[in-house]
Enzyme design. Structure first.
Site, PDB file in Angstrom:
ATOM      1  N   ASP A  17      -6.524  -8.021   9.216  1.00 23.31           N
ATOM      2  CA  ASP A  17      -5.937  -8.218   9.871  1.00 23.31           C
ATOM      3  C   ASP A  17      -5.670  -8.003  11.053  1.00 23.31           C
ATOM      4  OD1 ASP A  17      -4.038  -7.656   7.136  1.00 23.31           O
ATOM      5  OD2 ASP A  17      -3.533  -6.220   7.619  1.00 23.31           O
ATOM      6  N   LYS A  74       0.958 -13.732   4.445  1.00 25.08           N
ATOM      7  CA  LYS A  74       1.598 -13.105   3.689  1.00 25.08           C
ATOM      8  C   LYS A  74       2.762 -13.907   3.202  1.00 25.08           C
ATOM      9  CE  LYS A  74      -0.419  -8.630   4.199  1.00 25.08           C
ATOM     10  NZ  LYS A  74      -0.476  -8.625   3.454  1.00 25.08           N
ATOM     11  N   GLY A 146      -1.200   0.845   5.505  1.00 26.30           N
ATOM     12  CA  GLY A 146      -0.595   1.407   6.469  1.00 26.30           C
ATOM     13  C   GLY A 146      -0.841   3.068   7.070  1.00 26.30           C
ATOM     14  N   GLY A 209      -6.029   1.518   2.726  1.00 30.88           N
ATOM     15  CA  GLY A 209      -5.770   2.976   3.766  1.00 30.88           C
ATOM     16  C   GLY A 209      -7.502   3.132   4.233  1.00 30.88           C
ATOM     17  N   GLY A 230      -6.217  -3.727   6.699  1.00 27.20           N
ATOM     18  CA  GLY A 230      -5.563  -4.186   8.158  1.00 27.20           C
ATOM     19  C   GLY A 230      -4.731  -3.509   9.527  1.00 27.20           C
TER      20      GLY A 230
END
Ligand code: PLP
Length: 288
Positions: A17, A74, A146, A209, A230
């Site tokens: 990301d 996305k 996240g 995660g 991410g």
């Protein structure tokens, strides 16, 4: 019907990301096989409590101009117009993602009506096969985006693998297969092919995660075919080094000496929030 071309090329790689062109360049230099262009990384989205939509195409375009690796972006679940816009922008891949606020809580995009390939999240075999039947060219675990907590991603890949192994016994019993396919709400032929091959008919990545090289290697050893990272990388104190370490760990996922080497001296990792401390609904459970 299944669009596997680019997904096969991404296999074994890490998709990172990024929120700026500078981050995209760091990701490419570190060996990412693709980047996911977005305005906010999931850790910040989680905190915002706002409606999260497709990113500004201008920002995605800047990232596309900055790197030579594939760029993904996305769209909200069920938002086929956001997907039309990103297809017109010529992104390489669309993620129909639970990290954004769903536009439709009961119906996903009919992805086989698009030329651009899609990746979708899944927590179990039925969900994965429903998305593939809609035209997804790649599946990723939903994990719990996240958080920096790997346990949900572990749960999802383990469940998918276990269901494939457990239902194998149904092969040869047409009636039992029909009943299971109806229960999973998928065509019987798709279920049959999956059970015969012992794996999903598209590439299955891990997501949600991942925060360390060891997390990436864990998911690869559990049967994932690549990794999405991410929040982990750019929430750490040394993103360049961590990004490279996660790429190395994904490539050499069963080489403990290599994992030891790349896990050392990475600085401060993302703090994260444990699954148990999350109050209220989880992203992975949105809409279910
Ligand atoms: N995941 C999310 C984030 C959803 O919003 C929904 C609902 O549309 C689903 C999964 C459920 O899809 P399905 O029932 O096909 O698994």
């Amino acid at each position: 019907k299944v669009k596997t071309g680019l997904a096969q090329m991404l296999k074994g790689g890490v998709i990172m990301d990024v929120v700026t062109a500078e981050q995209a360049i760091i990701a490419e230099k570190a060996g990412a096989c693709a980047v996911m262009a977005l305005e906010k990384i999931p850790a910040d989205m989680r905190k915002s409590g706002q409606v999260c939509r497709m990113s500004d195409p201008k920002m995605i375009k800047e990232i596309m101009a900055a790197v030579s690796i594939p760029v993904m972006a996305k769209v909200r679940i069920g938002h086929f117009v956001e997907a039309q816009i990103l297809e017109a922008l010529e992104v390489d891949y669309i993620d129909e993602s639970e990290v954004l606020t769903p536009a439709n809580w009961t119906k996903h995009i009919e992805k086989d009506t698009f030329g651009v390939p899609f990746v979708c999240g899944a927590k179990d075999l039925g969900e994965a096969l429903r998305r593939i039947n809609e035209g997804a060219a790649m599946i990723r675990t939903k994990g719990e985006a996240g958080t920096g907590d790997i346990s949900e991603a572990v749960k999802h890949i383990s469940k998918i693998r276990k269901e494939i192994a457990d239902y194998k016994i149904l092969l040869g019993d047409e009636t039992a297969l029909q009943i299971k396919a109806a229960e999973l709400r998928v065509p019987v032929e798709l279920l049959k092919t999956t059970l015969e091959n012992g794996k999903l008919p598209v590439v299955n990545f891990a997501a949600g995660g991942v925060a360390t090289p060891a997390d990436a290697a864990l998911l690869m050893q559990l049967g994932c075919e690549g990794i999405f990272v991410g929040s982990g990388i750019f929430k750490s104190s040394n993103p360049e080094k961590l990004a490279r370490a996660i790429v190395e760990a994904t490539t050499h996922y069963s080489d403990a000496a290599k994992l030891l080497e790349v896990s050392s001296d990475l600085g401060d990792l993302m703090g994260g929030v444990s699954i148990e401390s999350i109050k209220g609904s989880r992203l992975a459970e949105i809409g279910v």
